[in-house]
Scaffold this active site. Sequence first.
Site, PDB file in Angstrom:
ATOM      1  N   GLY A 196       0.813  -1.211   0.000  1.00 51.88           N
ATOM      2  CA  GLY A 196       0.000   0.000   0.000  1.00 51.88           C
ATOM      3  C   GLY A 196       0.843   1.256   0.000  1.00 51.88           C
ATOM      4  CG  ASN A 197      -0.437   4.701  -1.506  1.00 53.65           C
ATOM      5  OD1 ASN A 197      -1.113   5.541  -0.928  1.00 53.65           O
ATOM      6  ND2 ASN A 197      -0.874   4.019  -2.553  1.00 53.65           N
ATOM      7  NE  ARG A 198       4.468   8.109   4.266  1.00 55.52           N
ATOM      8  CZ  ARG A 198       4.400   9.416   4.424  1.00 55.52           C
ATOM      9  NH1 ARG A 198       3.532   9.949   5.263  1.00 55.52           N
ATOM     10  NH2 ARG A 198       5.181  10.221   3.728  1.00 55.52           N
ATOM     11  CB  SER A 199      -2.657   8.264  -0.341  1.00 55.79           C
ATOM     12  OG  SER A 199      -3.701   9.168  -0.589  1.00 55.79           O
ATOM     13  CB  ALA A 262      -1.629   7.379  -3.888  1.00 57.47           C
TER      14      ALA A 262
END
Length: 387
Positions: A196-199, A262
């Site tokens: 995943g990502n931090r968005s 994102a």
Amino acid sequence: MARILLGVTGGIAAYKACTLTRLLVRAGHDVLPVLTAGAERFVAAETFHALARKSPQGPYPHLERADLLVVAPLTANTLARLAHGLADDVLTEAALAHDGPLLVAPAMNVRMWQHPATQANVALLRERGVEILGPAEGELAEGESGAGRMVEPEEIVARVAEIVGAAAPPGPLAGRSLLVSAGGTREPLDAVRYVGNRSSGRMGVALAEEARARGADVTLLAANLAVPAPAGVTVVETPTAADLEREALARGGSDVIVMAAAVADYTPSQPVRGKRPKDAEPWTVALEPTADVLAALGSARRPGQVLVGFAAEGGENGLDRAKAKRVAKKADLVVYNDVSRGDIGFDADENEVVVVSQTGERSVPKAPKREIAAAILDEVERLLSKT
Ligand code: CTP
């Protein structure tokens, strides 16, 4: 935001009402769950109170004022009780005391649904203006198949938004459809793990909120939002890049599309079924590229449509790369933000951006995301006024 009384009756689909509660709360509604004794055989009332962020009700939940009564799932028995105006438990008392719209999602065995008694009750409810969603066709809990499945919670939430969202307020974007993606996609490695990502979704949510306040008909593609979705917008959950691609392309004709999410650029080629047990071996994961949603929308764009992308870049030449992205993805605007800075952008309340268009650039100084959203939508309105 609407106040919704959510009746849950005793069927196997009662577990889906948990998701429904979560989605309604996420859409900004105030949800008061009312379970029948039958429902409590399948799911605990505490689960609903936790999801609705409510402490258990007092003795008179049926006298609470509500904008809308939803009953999902609705069993054949409660359907009959509603049709005939019985008031032998809190839910049916609430239904009699409620003077607003009633939306129900029946779920039962196909033969029970088709029985003339049930169909006569359905006709009675329809005559009184009750809105009946489904039941959907498909495999039923007992192994039979046919009409009897509760429609998916997302469909109910979308209909709720239409009923209680009513018309968007008047404003410069009135009559315009706006699709905005927000959050960060999660690509499954196995049943429980993901890349995943931090968005957080704050920027996209601020855009959805501002667009709605300006009168647009807003659909929010929500990829794992860490913040609640604004009221009055239709929320479609898109947890993975593939979900987001499918749902965005299905709405590719929107007047304005803003890709603030994102989206993962890579996804595990072969996610493991179930949970991968831990062993002493290294776990090597092959990642394959995902489709570029913005580029696909850009290639399929229609005249007069406004397409907005974001460019998460860092450091020197970041702005130049953002400009190149605008051209490569055939977007009208690209919103450049410097992700190398910790105080703005990802997972922060504020942002500082440069809005790049074909004719130039506009720097928007550091401000809360709602103000940044307003500046971006000013540019969108400028482009729309030219078409
Ligand atoms: N985007 C998309 N589909 C993807 C990846 C990105 O639609 N699979 C969109 C994003 O929503 C954003 C824009 O493309 O509006 C740019 O995203 P960004 O991550 O900055 O650029 P990428 O094209 O992914 O390129 P890179 O990661 O190499 O910078």
